[in-house]
Design a protein around this motif. Structure first.
Motif, PDB file in Angstrom:
ATOM      1  N   LEU A 268     147.927   9.056  63.756  1.00 40.70           N
ATOM      2  CA  LEU A 268     147.204  10.288  63.253  1.00 40.70           C
ATOM      3  C   LEU A 268     148.521  11.496  63.646  1.00 40.70           C
ATOM      4  N   ARG A 269     148.967  11.171  64.873  1.00 36.45           N
ATOM      5  CA  ARG A 269     149.821  12.037  65.470  1.00 36.45           C
ATOM      6  C   ARG A 269     151.298  12.169  64.643  1.00 36.45           C
TER       7      ARG A 269
ATOM      8  N   LEU B 222     151.508  10.700  61.536  1.00 43.72           N
ATOM      9  CA  LEU B 222     151.424  11.244  60.329  1.00 43.72           C
ATOM     10  C   LEU B 222     151.512  12.871  60.167  1.00 43.72           C
ATOM     11  N   GLN B 223     150.766  13.630  61.064  1.00 35.82           N
ATOM     12  CA  GLN B 223     150.830  15.061  61.267  1.00 35.82           C
ATOM     13  C   GLN B 223     152.393  15.478  61.358  1.00 35.82           C
ATOM     14  N   LEU B 224     153.104  14.690  62.354  1.00 31.50           N
ATOM     15  CA  LEU B 224     154.644  15.179  62.633  1.00 31.50           C
ATOM     16  C   LEU B 224     155.210  14.860  61.302  1.00 31.50           C
ATOM     17  N   VAL B 225     155.254  13.844  60.631  1.00 30.34           N
ATOM     18  CA  VAL B 225     156.140  13.424  59.596  1.00 30.34           C
ATOM     19  C   VAL B 225     155.471  14.368  58.411  1.00 30.34           C
ATOM     20  N   ASP B 226     154.290  14.903  58.239  1.00 26.17           N
ATOM     21  CA  ASP B 226     153.784  15.665  57.207  1.00 26.17           C
ATOM     22  C   ASP B 226     154.362  17.105  57.406  1.00 26.17           C
ATOM     23  N   GLY B 227     154.550  17.515  58.805  1.00 20.87           N
ATOM     24  CA  GLY B 227     154.893  18.663  58.886  1.00 20.87           C
ATOM     25  C   GLY B 227     156.508  18.762  58.740  1.00 20.87           C
ATOM     26  N   LEU B 228     157.152  17.818  59.171  1.00 16.60           N
ATOM     27  CA  LEU B 228     158.717  17.766  59.013  1.00 16.60           C
ATOM     28  C   LEU B 228     158.980  17.696  57.623  1.00 16.60           C
ATOM     29  N   SER B 229     158.299  17.099  56.732  1.00 19.17           N
ATOM     30  CA  SER B 229     158.481  16.821  55.335  1.00 19.17           C
ATOM     31  C   SER B 229     158.378  18.173  54.575  1.00 19.17           C
ATOM     32  N   ALA B 230     157.039  19.007  55.092  1.00 16.50           N
ATOM     33  CA  ALA B 230     157.029  20.394  54.494  1.00 16.50           C
ATOM     34  C   ALA B 230     158.330  21.164  54.791  1.00 16.50           C
TER      35      ALA B 230
ATOM     36  N   LEU C  39     142.827   8.299  58.343  1.00 17.70           N
ATOM     37  CA  LEU C  39     144.047   9.081  58.715  1.00 17.70           C
ATOM     38  C   LEU C  39     144.236  10.162  57.456  1.00 17.70           C
ATOM     39  N   ILE C  40     143.808  10.011  56.437  1.00 14.13           N
ATOM     40  CA  ILE C  40     143.898  10.713  55.237  1.00 14.13           C
ATOM     41  C   ILE C  40     143.017  12.022  55.578  1.00 14.13           C
ATOM     42  N   ARG C  41     141.746  11.439  55.996  1.00 15.63           N
ATOM     43  CA  ARG C  41     140.712  12.534  55.906  1.00 15.63           C
ATOM     44  C   ARG C  41     140.755  13.372  56.901  1.00 15.63           C
ATOM     45  N   TYR C  42     141.639  13.080  58.156  1.00 15.47           N
ATOM     46  CA  TYR C  42     141.577  14.119  59.257  1.00 15.47           C
ATOM     47  C   TYR C  42     143.049  14.328  59.338  1.00 15.47           C
ATOM     48  N   HIS C  43     144.085  14.240  58.418  1.00 17.71           N
ATOM     49  CA  HIS C  43     145.319  14.746  58.810  1.00 17.71           C
ATOM     50  C   HIS C  43     145.477  16.178  58.870  1.00 17.71           C
ATOM     51  N   HIS C  44     144.479  17.098  58.649  1.00 13.66           N
ATOM     52  CA  HIS C  44     144.598  18.516  58.952  1.00 13.66           C
ATOM     53  C   HIS C  44     143.779  18.771  60.234  1.00 13.66           C
ATOM     54  N   HIS C  45     143.114  18.055  60.727  1.00  9.72           N
ATOM     55  CA  HIS C  45     142.086  18.368  61.949  1.00  9.72           C
ATOM     56  C   HIS C  45     142.913  18.362  63.130  1.00  9.72           C
ATOM     57  N   LYS C  46     142.634  19.487  63.977  1.00  8.21           N
ATOM     58  CA  LYS C  46     143.321  19.383  65.278  1.00  8.21           C
ATOM     59  C   LYS C  46     142.567  18.152  66.273  1.00  8.21           C
ATOM     60  N   GLU C  47     143.031  17.900  67.312  1.00 11.87           N
ATOM     61  CA  GLU C  47     142.466  16.611  67.964  1.00 11.87           C
ATOM     62  C   GLU C  47     141.069  16.918  68.537  1.00 11.87           C
ATOM     63  N   ASP C  48     140.692  18.277  68.989  1.00 16.11           N
ATOM     64  CA  ASP C  48     139.787  18.476  69.532  1.00 16.11           C
ATOM     65  C   ASP C  48     138.541  18.674  68.382  1.00 16.11           C
ATOM     66  N   GLU C  49     138.948  18.861  67.147  1.00 14.56           N
ATOM     67  CA  GLU C  49     137.896  19.084  66.121  1.00 14.56           C
ATOM     68  C   GLU C  49     137.629  17.626  65.605  1.00 14.56           C
TER      69      GLU C  49
ATOM     70  N   ARG D  47     161.051  19.896  69.876  1.00 11.26           N
ATOM     71  CA  ARG D  47     159.816  19.630  70.631  1.00 11.26           C
ATOM     72  C   ARG D  47     160.092  18.133  70.667  1.00 11.26           C
ATOM     73  N   VAL D  48     159.116  17.662  71.993  1.00  9.40           N
ATOM     74  CA  VAL D  48     159.061  16.278  72.285  1.00  9.40           C
ATOM     75  C   VAL D  48     157.461  16.051  72.041  1.00  9.40           C
ATOM     76  N   VAL D  49     156.963  15.007  71.416  1.00 11.22           N
ATOM     77  CA  VAL D  49     155.882  14.620  71.128  1.00 11.22           C
ATOM     78  C   VAL D  49     155.398  13.370  71.822  1.00 11.22           C
ATOM     79  N   ASP D  50     154.597  13.040  72.552  1.00  8.48           N
ATOM     80  CA  ASP D  50     154.386  11.690  73.011  1.00  8.48           C
ATOM     81  C   ASP D  50     152.997  11.233  72.074  1.00  8.48           C
ATOM     82  N   LEU D  51     153.408  10.072  71.406  1.00  5.58           N
ATOM     83  CA  LEU D  51     152.381   9.721  70.560  1.00  5.58           C
ATOM     84  C   LEU D  51     151.143   8.997  71.034  1.00  5.58           C
TER      85      LEU D  51
END
Ligand SMILES: [Fe+2]
Ligand SMILES: [Fe+2]
Length: 464
Positions: free
Chosen positions: A405-406, A408-416, A382-392, A449-453
């Protein structure tokens, strides 16, 4: 005279879902906060005493502004054209320090008791002999919830209202005509105000008996000369105690969080990696630094854990494939390998050049968590890929980690958003979908927005 003729204030407003803790500082500052619906309709008011009784009576955890507000229906309100005498009458019958000014159903201002008081006081001063106004003003002065003492230029007390009797534990009859006694521990601003002829508001005044008052000193000026001072005050001991409690519990929380960190080196690294607030210029693509948050990475991790805790209370952890422990560990370590540039306020830089490519710090953080702290494999992925897009993502990325991963990325963005953009965020969880309502000063990020995990589908909501 009408409401629009006197000084009104910008109302402080919150969403109905705001937490009680988040209201405290606003209420402490102004004494009253308005709760507005999403369409801007006035739902209610929260006063200091209401908030304190909610917080001290062990109100259910997760209680919000809506649960403790005084509903709008039971509140008086005025319009810009309401006669000031009518408005003053509302203060006689209500215990709020400010009254909402509503025009066409929209809250446009907040009328403070102080403005009404000052207007009538100057009316007394400027219309000697006008019995009606004088009588009326005295009725209002005497009905105020705030203590009021009027002192002439020789420091002789000329008015001492019932609230002052109650707050000072003294009888007006014994005090009127006597010389004012300074009861504050420190030097009273009376002398400065008398000399300079300039008002001073909200002076926090500790008394010798341990109570704390908030005091306004307003000079009465006639023909350019100060004739005396109107002193109004109220007891804010409870608010001050609450403020101290909040500061204490923030410190305790901070220390408790530091205890969860693996060692003091992790704490040191987090506390010495800065984050920056900036202004973006879309024409040049450059940013100008507006604020340096020295312990930005620490705040970012704490805010991410807060967002996760909020999602936890909304049931996110009951989803299959979501593990609280894995997420908490991933959050603590995810940016530990970050190398930040040292920038100063006012400096303009190209963010692509000044900041390291994000996947690089993600890989470094994963290496640190793995080799020095032996974190489990899921955390490292999770840590290694927390800045990767899903298709990367690499083909061997474990598919079972996609929901986390989704998340973590959501929480990371909201914390920023919380750490760097002072955003207001509201979250809802329904099944596998998380709805995010985000508001902040940066229009590009002002989206809901709505994100389906489980599926990764993301839908932008049009919410104003
Ligand atoms: Fe990161
Ligand atoms: Fe991050």
């Amino acid at each position: 005279m009408k409401v629009k003729d006197v000084e009104a204030l910008n109302p402080v407003t919150v969403d109905p879902g705001a937490s009680l803790e988040s209201l405290a500082s606003a209420v402490m500052e102004r004494g009253v906060v308005y709760v507005l619906s999403e369409t801007g309709g006035l739902l209610g008011v929260i006063t200091g005493s209401k908030l304190i009784s909610a917080l001290t009576s062990g109100y259910a955890r997760g209680a919000t502004a809506q649960d403790v507000m005084i509903p709008a229906e039971s509140l008086p309100h005025v319009g810009p054209d309401t006669d000031l005498h009518t408005a003053a009458g509302f203060f006689e019958s209500s215990c709020v320090p400010e009254i909402p000014v509503v025009e066409n159903g929209v809250l446009v201002a907040s009328l403070p008791q102080r403005s009404v008081l000052m207007t009538f006081s100057s009316t007394v001063a400027s219309s000697k002999g006008n019995r009606y106004h004088e009588q009326r003003a005295l009725v209002i002065l005497r009905s105020l919830h705030e203590g009021l003492i009027m002192i002439d230029k020789d420091l002789i007390i000329r008015e001492f209202n019932p609230a002052a009797e109650r707050l000072m534990n003294a009888k007006a009859a014994d005090r009127i005509g006597q010389k004012a006694v300074v009861v504050s521990r420190d030097e009273s601003p009376i002398f400065d105000v008398m000399k300079a002829g300039k008002a001073r508001y909200n002076v926090i005044t500790p008394l010798a008996d341990g109570r704390v008052f908030s005091v306004n000193y307003v000079p009465m000026v006639e023909d350019g000369e100060v004739q005396g001072i109107i002193e109004t005050f109220h007891d804010i001991t409870e608010q001050e105690d609450l403020r101290a409690q909040l500061v204490n519990s923030r410190d305790e929380l901070d220390r408790a969080f530091a205890l969860t960190l693996p060692n003091s080196r992790v704490e040191h690294k987090l506390k010495h990696t800065p984050e920056y607030r900036d202004r973006y210029d879309p024409e040049t693509g450059l940013i100008t630094i507006t604020e340096v948050i020295e312990d930005g990475n620490y705040k970012h991790v704490v805010n991410a854990l807060k967002v996760l805790a909020d999602l936890n209370t909304k049931g996110i952890m009951s989803l299959l494939g979501i593990s609280k422990d894995v997420l908490v560990q991933s959050i603590i370590f995810h940016d530990l390998g970050k190398s930040q540039p040292q920038l100063e306020i006012g400096q303009t830089v190209d963010p692509k050049k000044a900041f390291e490519f994000s996947p690089a710090h993600a890989a470094r953080s994963a290496d640190i968590a793995s080799h020095f702290y032996h974190k489990e494999a899921d955390v490292i992925w999770l840590i290694r890929y927390h800045h990767h897009k899903e298709d990367e993502l690499p083909p061997d990325f474990p598919r079972h980690l996609m929901p986390m991963l989704r998340l973590l990325q959501l929480v990371d963005g909201l914390s920023a958003a919380l750490t760097r953009r002072n955003a207001h965020i509201k979250l809802d969880v329904e099944g596998t979908r998380v709805t995010v309502y985000e508001r902040n000063g940066h229009p590009d990020f002002n989206k809901s927005r709505v994100v389906d995990l489980f599926t990764g589908d993301a839908t932008v909501l049009n919410v104003d």
